[in-house]
Design an enzyme around this catalytic site. Structure first.
Site, PDB file in Angstrom:
ATOM      1  N   ASP A   1       0.841  -1.217  -0.207  1.00 28.10           N
ATOM      2  CA  ASP A   1      -0.068  -0.039  -0.009  1.00 28.10           C
ATOM      3  C   ASP A   1       1.006   1.232   0.107  1.00 28.10           C
ATOM      4  O   ASP A   1       0.266   2.477   0.089  1.00 28.10           O
ATOM      5  CB  ASP A   1      -0.939  -0.045   1.253  1.00 28.10           C
ATOM      6  CG  ASP A   1      -0.373  -0.134   2.609  1.00 28.10           C
ATOM      7  OD1 ASP A   1       0.756  -0.336   2.604  1.00 28.10           O
ATOM      8  OD2 ASP A   1      -1.064   0.086   3.612  1.00 28.10           O
ATOM      9  N   SER A   2       2.080   1.079  -0.046  1.00 29.46           N
ATOM     10  CA  SER A   2       2.994   2.257  -0.128  1.00 29.46           C
ATOM     11  C   SER A   2       2.965   2.722  -1.511  1.00 29.46           C
ATOM     12  O   SER A   2       3.415   4.007  -1.959  1.00 29.46           O
ATOM     13  CB  SER A   2       4.437   1.753  -0.003  1.00 29.46           C
ATOM     14  OG  SER A   2       4.692   0.569  -0.665  1.00 29.46           O
TER      15      SER A   2
ATOM     16  N   ASP B   1      -0.922  -6.159  -0.434  1.00 29.03           N
ATOM     17  CA  ASP B   1      -1.494  -5.480   1.151  1.00 29.03           C
ATOM     18  C   ASP B   1      -3.035  -5.114   1.104  1.00 29.03           C
ATOM     19  O   ASP B   1      -3.600  -4.907   0.293  1.00 29.03           O
ATOM     20  CB  ASP B   1      -0.946  -4.278   1.091  1.00 29.03           C
ATOM     21  CG  ASP B   1       0.281  -4.106   2.030  1.00 29.03           C
ATOM     22  OD1 ASP B   1       0.459  -5.152   2.528  1.00 29.03           O
ATOM     23  OD2 ASP B   1       1.033  -3.153   1.832  1.00 29.03           O
TER      24      ASP B   1
ATOM     25  N   LYS C   1      -1.316  -9.500   2.683  1.00 30.96           N
ATOM     26  CA  LYS C   1      -0.721  -9.004   3.846  1.00 30.96           C
ATOM     27  C   LYS C   1      -1.357  -8.183   4.729  1.00 30.96           C
ATOM     28  O   LYS C   1      -2.285  -7.190   3.866  1.00 30.96           O
ATOM     29  CB  LYS C   1       0.821  -8.295   3.405  1.00 30.96           C
ATOM     30  CG  LYS C   1       1.558  -7.581   4.727  1.00 30.96           C
ATOM     31  CD  LYS C   1       3.018  -7.547   4.403  1.00 30.96           C
ATOM     32  CE  LYS C   1       3.254  -6.105   3.603  1.00 30.96           C
ATOM     33  NZ  LYS C   1       2.616  -4.887   4.401  1.00 30.96           N
TER      34      LYS C   1
ATOM     35  N   GLU D   1      -1.568  -5.507   8.695  1.00 31.86           N
ATOM     36  CA  GLU D   1      -0.630  -5.249   9.802  1.00 31.86           C
ATOM     37  C   GLU D   1      -1.163  -5.400  10.991  1.00 31.86           C
ATOM     38  O   GLU D   1      -2.399  -5.287  11.053  1.00 31.86           O
ATOM     39  CB  GLU D   1      -0.513  -3.605   9.446  1.00 31.86           C
ATOM     40  CG  GLU D   1       0.295  -3.270   8.128  1.00 31.86           C
ATOM     41  CD  GLU D   1       0.552  -1.744   8.186  1.00 31.86           C
ATOM     42  OE1 GLU D   1       0.154  -0.797   8.977  1.00 31.86           O
ATOM     43  OE2 GLU D   1       0.870  -1.242   7.020  1.00 31.86           O
TER      44      GLU D   1
ATOM     45  N   GLU E   1       8.897  -4.638  10.583  1.00 35.20           N
ATOM     46  CA  GLU E   1       9.653  -3.124  10.282  1.00 35.20           C
ATOM     47  C   GLU E   1      10.246  -2.280  11.291  1.00 35.20           C
ATOM     48  O   GLU E   1       9.525  -2.187  12.296  1.00 35.20           O
ATOM     49  CB  GLU E   1       8.592  -2.311   9.528  1.00 35.20           C
ATOM     50  CG  GLU E   1       8.779  -1.250   9.083  1.00 35.20           C
ATOM     51  CD  GLU E   1       7.881  -0.694   7.896  1.00 35.20           C
ATOM     52  OE1 GLU E   1       6.814  -1.363   7.342  1.00 35.20           O
ATOM     53  OE2 GLU E   1       8.118   0.768   7.571  1.00 35.20           O
TER      54      GLU E   1
HETATM   55  O1  KIV Z   1       3.472  -1.020   1.660  1.00 31.57           O
HETATM   56  C1  KIV Z   1       4.893  -1.473   1.721  1.00 31.57           C
HETATM   57  O2  KIV Z   1       5.524  -1.068   0.901  1.00 31.57           O
HETATM   58  C2  KIV Z   1       5.203  -2.317   2.794  1.00 31.57           C
HETATM   59  C3  KIV Z   1       6.607  -2.661   2.922  1.00 31.57           C
HETATM   60  C4  KIV Z   1       7.232  -1.275   3.884  1.00 31.57           C
HETATM   61  C5  KIV Z   1       6.844  -3.744   4.011  1.00 31.57           C
HETATM   62  O3  KIV Z   1       4.276  -2.652   3.699  1.00 31.57           O
END
Ligand code: KIV
Length: 277
Positions: free
Chosen positions: A49-50, A88, A118, A120, A186
């Site tokens: 989600d970055s 994500d 993924k 969090e 992280e």
């Molecule tokens: O969204 C992302 O890029 C991440 C990484 C920082 C692991 O979750």
């Protein structure tokens, strides 16, 4: 270990089986061309989600939507034949409870072809992780600094120092027991990352953690020097592509203003002569 173009596509089970072996290689990925470039070098790629910050200019990951993750997941899937694709779950798509998480995780997998999602969170997400894994959805957990919680964490600070270490260790144990096939660590102290890696039975994937983790992940635009405004300590810059792109664009602008681009080789004649197009 570098893969070959003919290697079969990896699964979450393959990643899980690499605990304690050759370190797992991963980068974030958001587009088809970049997926093609990294496919043979990475064991898994993360449609993180970055993407909201890196490609869409958002101030944090909180504004990222399911639709954005699906669009980028579909693009990345078109460029992969070998690496596992993990997508994500965006903020507010899973925190309400296991049913909401299942609905959205299933949609992400069905509409993108992802092999895993993924999310969090540690201890407080264990029930959700168990619910998803029992229903056919492989889950990678993400603990330590969890960027979707930036507002409650008070910034993008190192997590798990001193008396916080026990909580991060408890998170790691909880997600492993709940059935996560791997866990991203992280921005935590290296000694804590090493302890978690030694104690949990699933691969640990470090980002700002330790070289002792079972694998590493970086945001691709950070390591290529494309996301130039952001330079965390844990990123090694392998290239300075923003600078190189700027130099190329400046040269193009100067060529256009001097009328030296397009040149004769870039324009079309009235008639096709001698087979030339
Ligand atoms: O969204 C992302 O890029 C991440 C990484 C920082 C692991 O979750």
């Amino acid at each position: 270990m570098s893969a070959t173009a003919s290697s079969p596509a990896l699964t979450a089970g393959d990643i899980r089986a690499r605990k304690g072996g050759t370190p797992l290689v991963s980068l974030t990925c958001y587009t088809t061309p970049m997926a093609r470039v990294m496919d043979t070098h990475c064991d898994f790629v993360l449609v993180g989600d970055s993407v909201g910050m890196v490609l869409h200019g958002l101030p944090s990951t909180l504004g990222v939507t399911m639709e954005m993750m699906i669009l980028h997941g579909q693009a990345v899937a078109r460029g992969l034949t070998h690496a596992l694709m993990v997508v994500d779950m965006p903020f507010a798509s899973y925190e309400e409870g296991p049913q909401q998480a299942f609905r959205n995780a299933a949609r992400l997998m069905a509409e993108t072809g992802a092999g895993a999602v993924k999310l969090e969170g540690g201890l407080h997400m264990a029930e959700t992780i168990a619910f998803l894994t029992a229903r056919g959805i492989p889950v990678m957990a993400h603990i330590g600094l969890t960027p979707q919680s930036v507002n409650t964490l008070g910034g993008y600070k190192v997590q798990g120092r001193d008396d916080q270490a026990a909580a991060v260790l408890a998170d790691a144990r909880a997600v492993a027991e709940a059935g996560a096939f791997a866990v991203v660590l992280e921005k935590i102290p290296a000694s804590l990352a090493d302890r978690i890696t030694a104690e949990v039975p699933i691969p640990t994937i470090g980002i700002g953690a330790s070289a002792g983790c079972d694998g590493q992940v970086l945001v691709v635009d950070d390591m290529l020097g494309l996301f130039a405004e952001f330079k965390p300590k844990f990123v090694k810059r392998y290239a300075d592509l923003a600078q190189r792109a700027e130099a190329a664009i400046a040269e193009y602008a100067s060529d256009v203003r001097a009328r030296s681009f397009p040149g004769p080789e870039h324009v079309f004649a009235d008639q096709v002569k001698g087979g030339s197009k």
